[in-house]
Design a protein around this motif. Structure first.
Motif, PDB file in Angstrom:
ATOM      1  N   ASN A 102       0.814  -1.209   0.000  1.00 18.47           N
ATOM      2  CA  ASN A 102       0.000   0.000   0.000  1.00 18.47           C
ATOM      3  C   ASN A 102       0.862   1.280   0.000  1.00 18.47           C
ATOM      4  O   ASN A 102       1.243   1.796   1.051  1.00 18.47           O
ATOM      5  CB  ASN A 102      -0.879  -0.055   1.256  1.00 18.47           C
ATOM      6  N   LYS A 103       1.147   1.806  -1.196  1.00 20.80           N
ATOM      7  CA  LYS A 103       2.051   2.976  -1.284  1.00 20.80           C
ATOM      8  C   LYS A 103       1.430   4.236  -0.700  1.00 20.80           C
ATOM      9  O   LYS A 103       2.120   5.063  -0.124  1.00 20.80           O
ATOM     10  CB  LYS A 103       2.482   3.235  -2.729  1.00 20.80           C
ATOM     11  N   ASP A 104       0.088   4.377  -0.844  1.00 19.50           N
ATOM     12  CA  ASP A 104      -0.572   5.584  -0.317  1.00 19.50           C
ATOM     13  C   ASP A 104      -0.325   5.667   1.190  1.00 19.50           C
ATOM     14  O   ASP A 104      -0.001   6.725   1.731  1.00 19.50           O
ATOM     15  CB  ASP A 104      -2.090   5.547  -0.544  1.00 19.50           C
ATOM     16  N   ILE A 155      11.434   5.459 -13.399  1.00 24.72           N
ATOM     17  CA  ILE A 155      10.211   5.466 -14.204  1.00 24.72           C
ATOM     18  C   ILE A 155       9.294   4.573 -13.392  1.00 24.72           C
ATOM     19  O   ILE A 155       9.445   3.346 -13.380  1.00 24.72           O
ATOM     20  CB  ILE A 155      10.477   4.932 -15.625  1.00 24.72           C
ATOM     21  N   LEU A 156       8.413   5.194 -12.639  1.00 25.78           N
ATOM     22  CA  LEU A 156       7.698   4.467 -11.590  1.00 25.78           C
ATOM     23  C   LEU A 156       6.209   4.321 -11.891  1.00 25.78           C
ATOM     24  O   LEU A 156       5.468   3.849 -11.041  1.00 25.78           O
ATOM     25  CB  LEU A 156       7.875   5.180 -10.236  1.00 25.78           C
ATOM     26  N   ASN A 157       5.789   4.763 -13.066  1.00 28.99           N
ATOM     27  CA  ASN A 157       4.372   4.642 -13.394  1.00 28.99           C
ATOM     28  C   ASN A 157       4.218   4.040 -14.789  1.00 28.99           C
ATOM     29  O   ASN A 157       4.631   4.642 -15.781  1.00 28.99           O
ATOM     30  CB  ASN A 157       3.695   6.015 -13.317  1.00 28.99           C
ATOM     31  N   GLY A 158       3.638   2.848 -14.815  1.00 27.66           N
ATOM     32  CA  GLY A 158       3.516   2.119 -16.077  1.00 27.66           C
ATOM     33  C   GLY A 158       2.544   2.774 -17.048  1.00 27.66           C
ATOM     34  O   GLY A 158       2.776   2.780 -18.265  1.00 27.66           O
ATOM     35  N   THR A 159       1.459   3.331 -16.520  1.00 26.21           N
ATOM     36  CA  THR A 159       0.443   3.937 -17.390  1.00 26.21           C
ATOM     37  C   THR A 159       1.053   5.072 -18.211  1.00 26.21           C
ATOM     38  O   THR A 159       0.897   5.128 -19.437  1.00 26.21           O
ATOM     39  CB  THR A 159      -0.715   4.491 -16.527  1.00 26.21           C
ATOM     40  N   THR A 160       1.725   5.980 -17.544  1.00 27.61           N
ATOM     41  CA  THR A 160       2.285   7.128 -18.256  1.00 27.61           C
ATOM     42  C   THR A 160       3.445   6.713 -19.165  1.00 27.61           C
ATOM     43  O   THR A 160       3.636   7.286 -20.234  1.00 27.61           O
ATOM     44  CB  THR A 160       2.757   8.208 -17.267  1.00 27.61           C
ATOM     45  N   ALA A 187      -4.619   1.572 -17.822  1.00 34.10           N
ATOM     46  CA  ALA A 187      -4.947   2.813 -17.108  1.00 34.10           C
ATOM     47  C   ALA A 187      -6.283   2.639 -16.388  1.00 34.10           C
ATOM     48  O   ALA A 187      -7.176   1.941 -16.869  1.00 34.10           O
ATOM     49  CB  ALA A 187      -5.027   3.972 -18.098  1.00 34.10           C
ATOM     50  N   GLU A 188      -6.383   3.254 -15.231  1.00 31.24           N
ATOM     51  CA  GLU A 188      -7.614   3.195 -14.441  1.00 31.24           C
ATOM     52  C   GLU A 188      -8.725   3.977 -15.159  1.00 31.24           C
ATOM     53  O   GLU A 188      -8.438   4.847 -15.989  1.00 31.24           O
ATOM     54  CB  GLU A 188      -7.396   3.891 -13.093  1.00 31.24           C
ATOM     55  N   ALA A 189      -9.990   3.685 -14.774  1.00 30.45           N
ATOM     56  CA  ALA A 189     -11.117   4.441 -15.314  1.00 30.45           C
ATOM     57  C   ALA A 189     -10.913   5.932 -14.998  1.00 30.45           C
ATOM     58  O   ALA A 189     -11.137   6.796 -15.838  1.00 30.45           O
ATOM     59  CB  ALA A 189     -12.412   3.936 -14.724  1.00 30.45           C
ATOM     60  N   ALA A 193      -4.524  10.122 -10.995  1.00 30.95           N
ATOM     61  CA  ALA A 193      -3.347   9.951 -10.126  1.00 30.95           C
ATOM     62  C   ALA A 193      -2.130   9.497 -10.922  1.00 30.95           C
ATOM     63  O   ALA A 193      -1.000   9.873 -10.604  1.00 30.95           O
ATOM     64  CB  ALA A 193      -3.645   8.949  -9.011  1.00 30.95           C
ATOM     65  N   ASP A 194      -2.356   8.711 -11.956  1.00 31.00           N
ATOM     66  CA  ASP A 194      -1.242   8.280 -12.807  1.00 31.00           C
ATOM     67  C   ASP A 194      -0.793   9.414 -13.714  1.00 31.00           C
ATOM     68  O   ASP A 194       0.380   9.784 -13.729  1.00 31.00           O
ATOM     69  CB  ASP A 194      -1.683   7.084 -13.677  1.00 31.00           C
ATOM     70  N   ILE A 195      -1.750   9.958 -14.460  1.00 30.61           N
ATOM     71  CA  ILE A 195      -1.439  10.959 -15.495  1.00 30.61           C
ATOM     72  C   ILE A 195      -0.820  12.215 -14.885  1.00 30.61           C
ATOM     73  O   ILE A 195       0.081  12.823 -15.457  1.00 30.61           O
ATOM     74  CB  ILE A 195      -2.742  11.362 -16.240  1.00 30.61           C
ATOM     75  N   LEU A 198       0.848  11.863  -9.452  1.00 31.68           N
ATOM     76  CA  LEU A 198       0.728  11.641  -8.009  1.00 31.68           C
ATOM     77  C   LEU A 198       1.161  10.232  -7.602  1.00 31.68           C
ATOM     78  O   LEU A 198       1.809  10.034  -6.564  1.00 31.68           O
ATOM     79  CB  LEU A 198      -0.724  11.908  -7.577  1.00 31.68           C
ATOM     80  N   ASP A 199       0.815   9.245  -8.431  1.00 35.50           N
ATOM     81  CA  ASP A 199       1.215   7.864  -8.132  1.00 35.50           C
ATOM     82  C   ASP A 199       2.744   7.766  -8.051  1.00 35.50           C
ATOM     83  O   ASP A 199       3.294   7.229  -7.075  1.00 35.50           O
ATOM     84  CB  ASP A 199       0.663   6.943  -9.233  1.00 35.50           C
ATOM     85  N   ALA A 200       3.420   8.329  -9.039  1.00 34.99           N
ATOM     86  CA  ALA A 200       4.900   8.313  -9.017  1.00 34.99           C
ATOM     87  C   ALA A 200       5.421   9.158  -7.854  1.00 34.99           C
ATOM     88  O   ALA A 200       6.457   8.845  -7.253  1.00 34.99           O
ATOM     89  CB  ALA A 200       5.448   8.821 -10.346  1.00 34.99           C
ATOM     90  N   ARG A 202       4.104   9.509  -4.864  1.00 33.37           N
ATOM     91  CA  ARG A 202       4.079   8.709  -3.619  1.00 33.37           C
ATOM     92  C   ARG A 202       5.253   7.734  -3.594  1.00 33.37           C
ATOM     93  O   ARG A 202       5.895   7.521  -2.565  1.00 33.37           O
ATOM     94  CB  ARG A 202       2.761   7.933  -3.541  1.00 33.37           C
ATOM     95  N   LYS A 203       5.516   7.133  -4.754  1.00 38.36           N
ATOM     96  CA  LYS A 203       6.579   6.121  -4.803  1.00 38.36           C
ATOM     97  C   LYS A 203       7.958   6.759  -4.574  1.00 38.36           C
ATOM     98  O   LYS A 203       8.784   6.207  -3.846  1.00 38.36           O
ATOM     99  CB  LYS A 203       6.526   5.393  -6.153  1.00 38.36           C
ATOM    100  N   ILE A 204       8.198   7.929  -5.171  1.00 41.04           N
ATOM    101  CA  ILE A 204       9.531   8.533  -4.985  1.00 41.04           C
ATOM    102  C   ILE A 204       9.664   9.085  -3.559  1.00 41.04           C
ATOM    103  O   ILE A 204      10.779   9.119  -3.019  1.00 41.04           O
ATOM    104  CB  ILE A 204       9.848   9.602  -6.061  1.00 41.04           C
ATOM    105  N   GLY A 299       6.220  -3.101 -13.078  1.00 40.21           N
ATOM    106  CA  GLY A 299       5.916  -2.284 -11.915  1.00 40.21           C
ATOM    107  C   GLY A 299       4.523  -2.488 -11.369  1.00 40.21           C
ATOM    108  O   GLY A 299       4.114  -1.823 -10.421  1.00 40.21           O
ATOM    109  N   ALA A 300       3.779  -3.384 -11.963  1.00 44.56           N
ATOM    110  CA  ALA A 300       2.421  -3.656 -11.485  1.00 44.56           C
ATOM    111  C   ALA A 300       2.047  -5.045 -11.989  1.00 44.56           C
ATOM    112  O   ALA A 300       2.851  -5.724 -12.622  1.00 44.56           O
ATOM    113  CB  ALA A 300       1.451  -2.599 -12.029  1.00 44.56           C
ATOM    114  N   GLY A 301       0.809  -5.449 -11.681  1.00 46.73           N
ATOM    115  CA  GLY A 301       0.334  -6.744 -12.164  1.00 46.73           C
ATOM    116  C   GLY A 301       0.316  -7.778 -11.067  1.00 46.73           C
ATOM    117  O   GLY A 301       1.024  -7.667 -10.064  1.00 46.73           O
TER     118      GLY A 301
HETATM  119  N1  HSE Z   1      -1.148   2.639 -11.655  1.00 46.75           N
HETATM  120  C1  HSE Z   1       0.218   2.270 -11.484  1.00 46.75           C
HETATM  121  C2  HSE Z   1       0.957   2.344 -12.816  1.00 46.75           C
HETATM  122  C3  HSE Z   1       0.417   0.905 -10.915  1.00 46.75           C
HETATM  123  O1  HSE Z   1       0.370   2.679 -13.844  1.00 46.75           O
HETATM  124  O2  HSE Z   1       2.136   2.071 -12.806  1.00 46.75           O
HETATM  125  C4  HSE Z   1       0.120   0.859  -9.446  1.00 46.75           C
HETATM  126  O3  HSE Z   1       0.989   1.665  -8.717  1.00 46.75           O
END
Ligand code: HSE
Length: 430
Positions: A102-104, A155-160, A187-189, A193-195, A198-200, A202-204, A299-301
């Protein structure tokens, strides 16, 4: 026997169940004892039943884990802040070790969680919270502990990364690739947070805290997303020898001050991170002894993330058997200064639309010059009309000087628009 209580039968939870079942023999031998999934808690038990978990192990009530004295390790995979935070705190109060993805939670409540773990001398592991299947937290805390870490760039976000890769490879616009990424389930609906980075961010924050032994929260991280990146920017990047990546950057200066930021960046094509494409993640680390290293992977899955969760469970299992829990507790024992992005120095790419007439370039260069901004490259493209597109790359400048210049330029009648401003990173690879 090491007994595990699992919270959550979602994607990662189902991966943990599958991996534990598939590799139980080697997992138990490597741990030194059998790892048993004793209780699984979720509100939607049908999800758990679909994984083939015995009915007798299922419950909707967290207390069935909390008050079971035989359960040694609680694996929290429900995500979000609440009720995950309350469950983890209670589990630790009851002497249970905790694994989470849980990164958040780590990025926002790290201090409270580590204090609780320390008070109760329990293990609190979270390898899966950053970059899914890529081992990076353990390497930073253990394998690289002899180094002064100078920088961590991820590079911590797969979607972007998927979106930017497709825009670059196929010449398709941001919105078009985003739609495809949503259809493919990358990508989420709600991809905000990805685009928007914010997701990256939290991780950094998590990686910076570990690398520099000082707490960095998500609020300390400057965050900028990729929604303003156009095909024009990608084209100019390529022409100039760069790729555009959403980078999560954490650096420590010689005076011990820290910077933490997430933003799109021009990255030299020779940088190892430039070859990281599609949904893949990577973390580049520079240490004073090890030099440069890079960790690359998914980085996910389901199974990649479960791989990290199982690694944590096994390590805690070993600690239990050798009565060595609490061995690696909170590593944030310093309180270092965190710099604001305006205090940083960087090179910048600027794309602007200007009137195509005599004296324009001189006027613009004059504004930069009088604000201490020195230009390294100037390119002009005309499209036949009265406006021209101007591409500028600056030398290293203070970000506040650049911003002062841009304020003046925006007010000049000769300047149609400042279309984009993007930082350059990894310039030692040119
Ligand atoms: N949504 C994130 C990503 C995966 O696109 O990398 C979960 O942190």
């Amino acid at each position: 026997m090491i007994n595990v209580g699992l919270l959550g039968c979602g994607t990662v939870g189902s991966g943990v169940v599958e991996l534990l079942d598939k590799n139980l023999g080697i997992i138990s031998r490597r741990t030194g004892d059998v790892i048993e999934l004793k209780r699984v808690v979720d509100q939607d038990l049908d999800k758990c039943r679909a994984l083939g978990i015995k009915e007798s192990k299922l419950s909707r009530n967290f207390d069935d884990i909390l008050y079971d004295d035989e359960i040694d390790i609680v694996v929290e995979l429900i995500g979000g802040i609440e009720p995950a935070l309350t469950f983890i705190m209670k589990a630790m109060e009851h002497g249970k070790h905790v694994v989470t993805a849980n990164k958040d939670l780590i990025a926002e409540k790290g201090k409270e969680l580590f204090d609780m773990a320390q008070t109760h001398k329990v293990d609190f592991y979270f390898e899966a919270s950053v970059a899914g299947g890529i081992p990076i937290i353990y390497p930073l805390k253990q394998s690289l502990a002899g180094n002064q870490i100078q920088e961590v760039i991820g590079i911590l976000n797969g979607t972007t990364n998927y979106i930017l890769s497709k825009m670059s490879e196929e010449g398709r616009a941001f919105a078009d690739v985003l739609r495809e990424a949503q259809e493919l389930g990358y990508a989420e609906a709600d991809p905000t947070a990805d685009i928007e980075g914010l997701d990256a961010g939290r991780k950094i924050a998590i990686l910076a805290s570990i690398a520099f032994n000082s707490r960095v929260t998500v609020d300390d991280v400057y965050v900028e997303g990729i929604s303003k990146i156009t095909l024009n920017d990608i084209k100019f990047a390529r022409e100039l020898g760069y790729v555009i990546k959403l980078l999560a950057v954490a650096k420590q200066g010689e005076d011990g001050s820290i910077q933490a930021r997430v933003h799109p960046a021009f990255l030299p094509r020779k940088h190892p991170l430039a070859a990281v494409n599609d949904v893949y993640n990577a973390v580049f680390v520079r240490g004073d002894a090890v030099g440069e290293i890079m960790h690359y992977g998914q980085g996910a899955g389901k199974l990649p993330t479960a791989s990290s969760v199982l690694g944590d469970i096994i390590d805690i299992g070993r600690n239990i058997l050798y009565k060595a829990n609490g061995r690696i507790s909170c590593t944030c024992y310093e309180d270092k200064k965190i710099l604001d992005v305006s205090q940083l120095r960087a090179q910048f790419y600027i794309r602007m639309t200007v009137k195509d007439q005599p004296g324009v370039l001189a006027g613009i260069a004059g504004v930069f010059g009088s604000n201490n901004v020195s230009l390294a490259t100037v390119l002009q493209t005309t499209y036949g009309g009265e406006m021209a597109e101007l591409i500028l790359i600056t030398h290293q400048v203070e970000e506040r000087d650049l911003n002062d210049s841009l304020v003046v330029l925006r007010g000049m009648p000769l300047v149609g628009n400042i279309d984009n401003v993007i930082r350059l990173e990894g310039m030692d690879k040119i």
